[in-house]
Write an enzyme that holds these catalytic residues in place. Structure first.
Site, PDB file in Angstrom:
ATOM      1  NE  ARG A  51      -2.909   0.381   3.348  1.00 24.93           N
ATOM      2  CZ  ARG A  51      -2.199   0.618   4.463  1.00 24.93           C
ATOM      3  NH1 ARG A  51      -1.482   1.711   4.580  1.00 24.93           N
ATOM      4  NH2 ARG A  51      -2.215  -0.251   5.445  1.00 24.93           N
ATOM      5  CE1 TYR A 103     -18.153   9.650 -15.548  1.00 26.65           C
ATOM      6  CE2 TYR A 103     -16.831   9.768 -13.561  1.00 26.65           C
ATOM      7  CZ  TYR A 103     -17.699   9.076 -14.385  1.00 26.65           C
ATOM      8  OH  TYR A 103     -18.108   7.816 -14.040  1.00 26.65           O
ATOM      9  CG  ASP A 175     -10.328  14.905 -15.402  1.00 27.12           C
ATOM     10  OD1 ASP A 175      -9.660  14.338 -16.269  1.00 27.12           O
ATOM     11  OD2 ASP A 175     -11.332  14.395 -14.866  1.00 27.12           O
ATOM     12  CE  LYS A 200     -12.928   6.851 -18.298  1.00 25.61           C
ATOM     13  NZ  LYS A 200     -13.547   5.807 -17.550  1.00 25.61           N
TER      14      LYS A 200
HETATM   15  O1  P1T Z   1     -13.934   5.860 -13.833  1.00 24.48           O
HETATM   16  P1  P1T Z   1     -12.719   6.397 -13.128  1.00 24.48           P
HETATM   17  O2  P1T Z   1     -11.436   5.723 -13.537  1.00 24.48           O
HETATM   18  O3  P1T Z   1     -12.891   6.474 -11.657  1.00 24.48           O
HETATM   19  O4  P1T Z   1     -12.525   7.905 -13.646  1.00 24.48           O
HETATM   20  C1  P1T Z   1     -13.455   8.910 -13.414  1.00 24.48           C
HETATM   21  C2  P1T Z   1     -13.359   9.944 -14.504  1.00 24.48           C
HETATM   22  C3  P1T Z   1     -12.705  11.132 -14.252  1.00 24.48           C
HETATM   23  N1  P1T Z   1     -12.561  12.096 -15.196  1.00 24.48           N
HETATM   24  C4  P1T Z   1     -13.068  11.930 -16.427  1.00 24.48           C
HETATM   25  C5  P1T Z   1     -12.905  13.022 -17.443  1.00 24.48           C
HETATM   26  C6  P1T Z   1     -13.739  10.740 -16.757  1.00 24.48           C
HETATM   27  O5  P1T Z   1     -14.218  10.608 -17.999  1.00 24.48           O
HETATM   28  C7  P1T Z   1     -13.904   9.725 -15.776  1.00 24.48           C
HETATM   29  C8  P1T Z   1     -14.664   8.474 -16.056  1.00 24.48           C
HETATM   30  N2  P1T Z   1     -15.565   8.594 -17.119  1.00 24.48           N
HETATM   31  C9  P1T Z   1     -16.417   7.621 -17.549  1.00 24.48           C
HETATM   32  C10 P1T Z   1     -16.526   6.404 -17.000  1.00 24.48           C
HETATM   33  C11 P1T Z   1     -17.266   8.001 -18.703  1.00 24.48           C
HETATM   34  O6  P1T Z   1     -17.850   7.129 -19.387  1.00 24.48           O
HETATM   35  O7  P1T Z   1     -17.349   9.205 -18.980  1.00 24.48           O
END
Ligand code: P1T
Length: 386
Positions: A51, A103, A175, A200
């Site tokens: 961790r 998001y 972001d 992503k």
């Molecule tokens: O899903 P996660 O890895 O926790 O990430 C969150 C997140 C944060 N910022 C942006 C710009 C994102 O697109 C996302 C996650 N988005 C999706 C799951 C979606 O389909 O838009």
């Protein structure tokens, strides 16, 4: 004499990686161990408990820092775990100004979780000059922007947002998930923290969840590192290894995503059934010039479009064959979704309307398949309206 800095694609393949010192294996092993032998009580070679630190995670963090041009990168179990860790820099009573088109899960974290701990949030249209500064208060500690935004592909001026934040003693976090470090490096434009959902494009294959924060501020990095360990939202070594594998082809994939997305956006723009296309690479996009200035190498793989109404949007989504109807984005395969009914349901309907997230809005994550096949799929789905 300063050493010549290797290019992006080279660093993505080599930084933090290289052959394994003990065996010569060209691909690094995955260190699954959760704990590490100590030479004496409290004496160890840098690793004690996974961790806190793990060799595979450290390789990933070294590579991510290099790609973003930052001094420190921290990896997390998801994008939202990374965002949460950034929020833990704040105290009750602190105020955050954030870009309204973000998001849905980010909105939910701010509005439904962090607000309960006394952090206050103001949503602004950060594409409007002066909007960030107008919302700042004595207690504003952080400005949080997303650019390009999810799902409207709006562009926020990172350098201007950094100046506005700094003038008031606040930090800027960006972001940059939609852009990746291949297309945009916010730290070079004055941002203090960069965040990614590495689920992503960084991973790129829809098979690993992850997030990261990158900063060049040693004091901020130390506080983030403390919370990374204290709160524990860390990725598994296997996930770190998958991400390292994904990063090796990031440059190649992004070039193809950008080429395909630009062609898809132009094609949709000329289609009579499509009311509006949102893609920063189109000359008609309101912030095209800004996008061209602060991004390089292309405008990303995300395209959104507006159809007449929700029924039309749902019909097209359900008619697509090659584009898979699914949440998420940024992988080799093309995906399509309805933000209002899927990824952004936690944004209340009146707020969705206010920020222009309409019922007929569709979002495409354009993959790296053959362009002709993608266009043929879009055409057969849209043909239902003719
Ligand atoms: O899903 P996660 O890895 O926790 O990430 C969150 C997140 C944060 N910022 C942006 C710009 C994102 O697109 C996302 C996650 N988005 C999706 C799951 C979606 O389909 O838009």
């Amino acid at each position: 004499m300063t050493e010549r800095k290797a290019g992006f694609a080279t660093r993505a393949i080599h930084v933090g990686q290289g052959p394994d010192a003990s065996t010569g294996a060209v691909v690094q092993p995955i260190h699954l161990a959760t704990t590490f032998a100590q030479e004496g009580v409290g004496r160890h070679g840098g690793y004690e408990y996974t961790r806190s630190n793990n060799p595979t995670r450290e390789q990933l963090e070294t590579c991510l820092a290099s790609l973003e041009g930052g001094r420190h990168a921290l990896a997390f179990a998801s994008g939202l775990a990374a965002t949460t860790c950034a929020m833990l820099l704040l105290e009750p009573g602190d105020h955050v100004v954030y870009m309204e088109d973000a998001y849905g899960g980010t909105y939910r974290l701010f509005d439904k979780v962090m607000a309960r701990y006394g952090v206050r949030f103001s949503a602004v249209d950060a594409t409007r000059p002066g909007a960030i500064e107008a919302a700042m208060t004595e207690r504003t500690r952080l400005v949080w922007i997303e650019t390009p935004t999810n799902p409207r592909l709006r562009i926020v001026d990172i350098a201007a947002a950094a100046e506005a934040a700094h003038r008031h003693g606040a930090s800027l976090a960006v972001d940059s998930t939609f852009a990746t470090p291949f297309l945009q490096r916010p730290l070079e434009l004055g941002a203090d923290i960069v965040m990614h959902s590495s689920t992503k494009y960084l991973g790129g294959h829809s098979d690993v969840l992850g997030g990261c924060l990158v900063t060049s501020d040693d004091a901020v990095a130390a506080r983030l590192r403390f919370h990374q360990n204290a709160v524990g939202g860390v990725p598994s070594p296997f996930d770190c290894w998958l991400l390292l594998r994904g990063l090796k082809t990031l440059a190649l994939r992004m070039q193809r995503h950008c080429d395909n997305a630009l062609a898809v956006a132009r094609h949709l723009d000329a289609h009579p059934s499509v009311s509006v296309v949102h893609y920063p690479g189109l000359e008609s996009h309101p912030q095209h010039a800004l996008a061209a200035r602060q991004m390089s190498g292309g405008f990303g793989g995300m395209v959104s479009l507006e159809l007449e109404d929700e029924a039309a949007a749902v019909r097209v989504l359900e008619a697509l064959r090659l584009f898979t109807l699914a949440e998420s984005l940024g992988a080799v395969e093309s995906l399509a979704e309805h933000p209002g009914l899927m990824t952004h349901t936690s944004v209340p309907p009146e707020e969705r309307r206010r920020i222009g997230l309409g019922d007929g809005l569709l979002r495409l994550s354009v993959g790296v398949e053959d362009l002709d096949d993608l266009l043929a799929d879009i055409d057969q789905a849209l043909r239902r309206f003719e």
